[in-house]
Write a protein that holds these residues in place. Structure first.
Motif, mmCIF file in Angstrom:
data_model
loop_
_atom_site.group_PDB
_atom_site.id
_atom_site.type_symbol
_atom_site.label_atom_id
_atom_site.label_comp_id
_atom_site.label_asym_id
_atom_site.label_seq_id
_atom_site.Cartn_x
_atom_site.Cartn_y
_atom_site.Cartn_z
ATOM 1 N N ALA A 245 37.568 -10.847 4.180
ATOM 2 C CA ALA A 245 37.142 -9.383 4.167
ATOM 3 C C ALA A 245 38.685 -8.659 4.444
ATOM 4 O O ALA A 245 38.853 -7.757 3.809
ATOM 5 C CB ALA A 245 36.139 -9.091 5.115
ATOM 6 N N GLN A 246 39.253 -9.090 5.227
ATOM 7 C CA GLN A 246 40.569 -8.508 5.502
ATOM 8 C C GLN A 246 41.734 -8.669 4.560
ATOM 9 O O GLN A 246 42.356 -7.760 4.226
ATOM 10 C CB GLN A 246 41.070 -9.239 6.947
ATOM 11 C CG GLN A 246 40.450 -8.653 8.082
ATOM 12 C CD GLN A 246 40.840 -9.449 9.438
ATOM 13 O OE1 GLN A 246 41.691 -10.528 9.292
ATOM 14 N NE2 GLN A 246 40.461 -9.015 10.568
ATOM 15 N N GLN A 247 41.656 -9.959 3.908
ATOM 16 C CA GLN A 247 42.728 -10.369 2.715
ATOM 17 C C GLN A 247 42.159 -9.394 1.619
ATOM 18 O O GLN A 247 43.019 -8.985 1.004
ATOM 19 C CB GLN A 247 42.408 -11.648 2.456
ATOM 20 C CG GLN A 247 43.241 -12.169 1.324
ATOM 21 C CD GLN A 247 44.831 -11.835 1.718
ATOM 22 O OE1 GLN A 247 45.199 -12.215 2.924
ATOM 23 N NE2 GLN A 247 45.667 -11.550 0.658
ATOM 24 N N ALA A 248 40.780 -9.202 1.325
ATOM 25 C CA ALA A 248 40.450 -8.230 0.299
ATOM 26 C C ALA A 248 40.564 -6.963 0.362
ATOM 27 O O ALA A 248 41.085 -6.231 -0.440
ATOM 28 C CB ALA A 248 38.932 -8.444 0.365
ATOM 29 N N GLU A 249 40.694 -6.384 1.791
ATOM 30 C CA GLU A 249 41.139 -4.874 1.940
ATOM 31 C C GLU A 249 42.466 -4.842 1.821
ATOM 32 O O GLU A 249 43.002 -3.611 1.108
ATOM 33 C CB GLU A 249 40.663 -4.747 3.517
ATOM 34 C CG GLU A 249 41.075 -3.364 3.819
ATOM 35 C CD GLU A 249 40.347 -2.259 3.112
ATOM 36 O OE1 GLU A 249 40.754 -1.110 2.810
ATOM 37 O OE2 GLU A 249 39.104 -2.662 2.680
ATOM 38 N N ALA A 250 43.269 -6.099 2.310
ATOM 39 C CA ALA A 250 44.729 -5.695 1.962
ATOM 40 C C ALA A 250 45.146 -5.732 0.584
ATOM 41 O O ALA A 250 45.830 -4.901 0.051
ATOM 42 C CB ALA A 250 45.591 -7.072 2.456
ATOM 43 N N ASN A 251 44.400 -6.431 -0.341
ATOM 44 C CA ASN A 251 44.694 -6.782 -1.905
ATOM 45 C C ASN A 251 44.220 -5.371 -2.441
ATOM 46 O O ASN A 251 44.824 -4.830 -3.234
ATOM 47 C CB ASN A 251 43.995 -7.807 -2.416
ATOM 48 C CG ASN A 251 44.558 -9.132 -2.011
ATOM 49 O OD1 ASN A 251 45.632 -9.322 -1.808
ATOM 50 N ND2 ASN A 251 43.622 -10.289 -2.259
ATOM 51 N N ARG A 252 43.310 -4.683 -1.856
ATOM 52 C CA ARG A 252 42.669 -3.239 -2.768
ATOM 53 C C ARG A 252 43.735 -2.336 -2.310
ATOM 54 O O ARG A 252 44.096 -1.629 -3.066
ATOM 55 C CB ARG A 252 41.341 -2.969 -1.916
ATOM 56 C CG ARG A 252 40.020 -3.783 -2.480
ATOM 57 C CD ARG A 252 38.961 -3.016 -1.996
ATOM 58 N NE ARG A 252 38.536 -3.036 -0.753
ATOM 59 C CZ ARG A 252 37.992 -4.187 -0.312
ATOM 60 N NH1 ARG A 252 37.648 -5.017 -1.169
ATOM 61 N NH2 ARG A 252 37.615 -4.251 1.054
ATOM 62 N N ALA A 253 44.253 -2.472 -0.928
ATOM 63 C CA ALA A 253 45.348 -1.353 -0.891
ATOM 64 C C ALA A 253 46.679 -1.454 -1.513
ATOM 65 O O ALA A 253 47.322 -0.567 -2.007
ATOM 66 C CB ALA A 253 45.534 -1.633 0.621
ATOM 67 N N ARG A 254 46.868 -3.130 -1.884
ATOM 68 C CA ARG A 254 48.189 -3.420 -2.707
ATOM 69 C C ARG A 254 47.911 -3.214 -4.144
ATOM 70 O O ARG A 254 48.714 -2.496 -4.651
ATOM 71 C CB ARG A 254 48.481 -4.915 -2.426
ATOM 72 C CG ARG A 254 49.810 -5.313 -2.624
ATOM 73 C CD ARG A 254 49.960 -6.581 -1.992
ATOM 74 N NE ARG A 254 50.961 -7.312 -2.699
ATOM 75 C CZ ARG A 254 51.108 -8.540 -2.503
ATOM 76 N NH1 ARG A 254 50.258 -9.327 -1.750
ATOM 77 N NH2 ARG A 254 51.987 -9.176 -3.212
ATOM 78 N N PHE A 255 46.925 -3.675 -4.803
ATOM 79 C CA PHE A 255 46.576 -3.380 -6.260
ATOM 80 C C PHE A 255 45.466 -2.800 -6.532
ATOM 81 O O PHE A 255 45.147 -2.705 -7.828
ATOM 82 C CB PHE A 255 46.180 -4.949 -6.503
ATOM 83 C CG PHE A 255 47.195 -6.171 -6.249
ATOM 84 C CD1 PHE A 255 48.591 -6.025 -7.039
ATOM 85 C CD2 PHE A 255 47.040 -6.963 -5.279
ATOM 86 C CE1 PHE A 255 49.531 -7.077 -6.778
ATOM 87 C CE2 PHE A 255 47.958 -8.017 -5.250
ATOM 88 C CZ PHE A 255 48.973 -7.865 -5.780
#
Length: 62
Positions: free
Chosen positions: A20-30
């Motif tokens: 979930a943390q990785q997904a949140e980072a990816n959403r912010a990035r891409f």
């Protein structure tokens, strides 16, 4: 005596939290929606078309 912990559940919960943390980072990035990408593509295409309309072609143009 301490509480008993099922290690499989504990490991899965940790993995889900990290995912979930990785997904949140990816959403912010891409994170752009399909409509936002399409709008950006449309605006870029329009800007290129306007630029091409103002281009002077020919060798005698100074």
């Amino acid at each position: 005596m301490g509480d008993l912990v099922n290690l499989k559940r504990f490991k899965k919960r940790i993995a889900r939290d990290q995912s979930a943390q990785q997904a949140e980072a990816n959403r912010a990035r891409f994170g752009r929606t399909k409509s936002e990408r399409a709008l950006h593509e449309q605006r870029a295409s329009r800007a290129n078309d306007v630029l091409d309309q103002h281009r002077i072609d020919g060798e005698d143009a100074s």
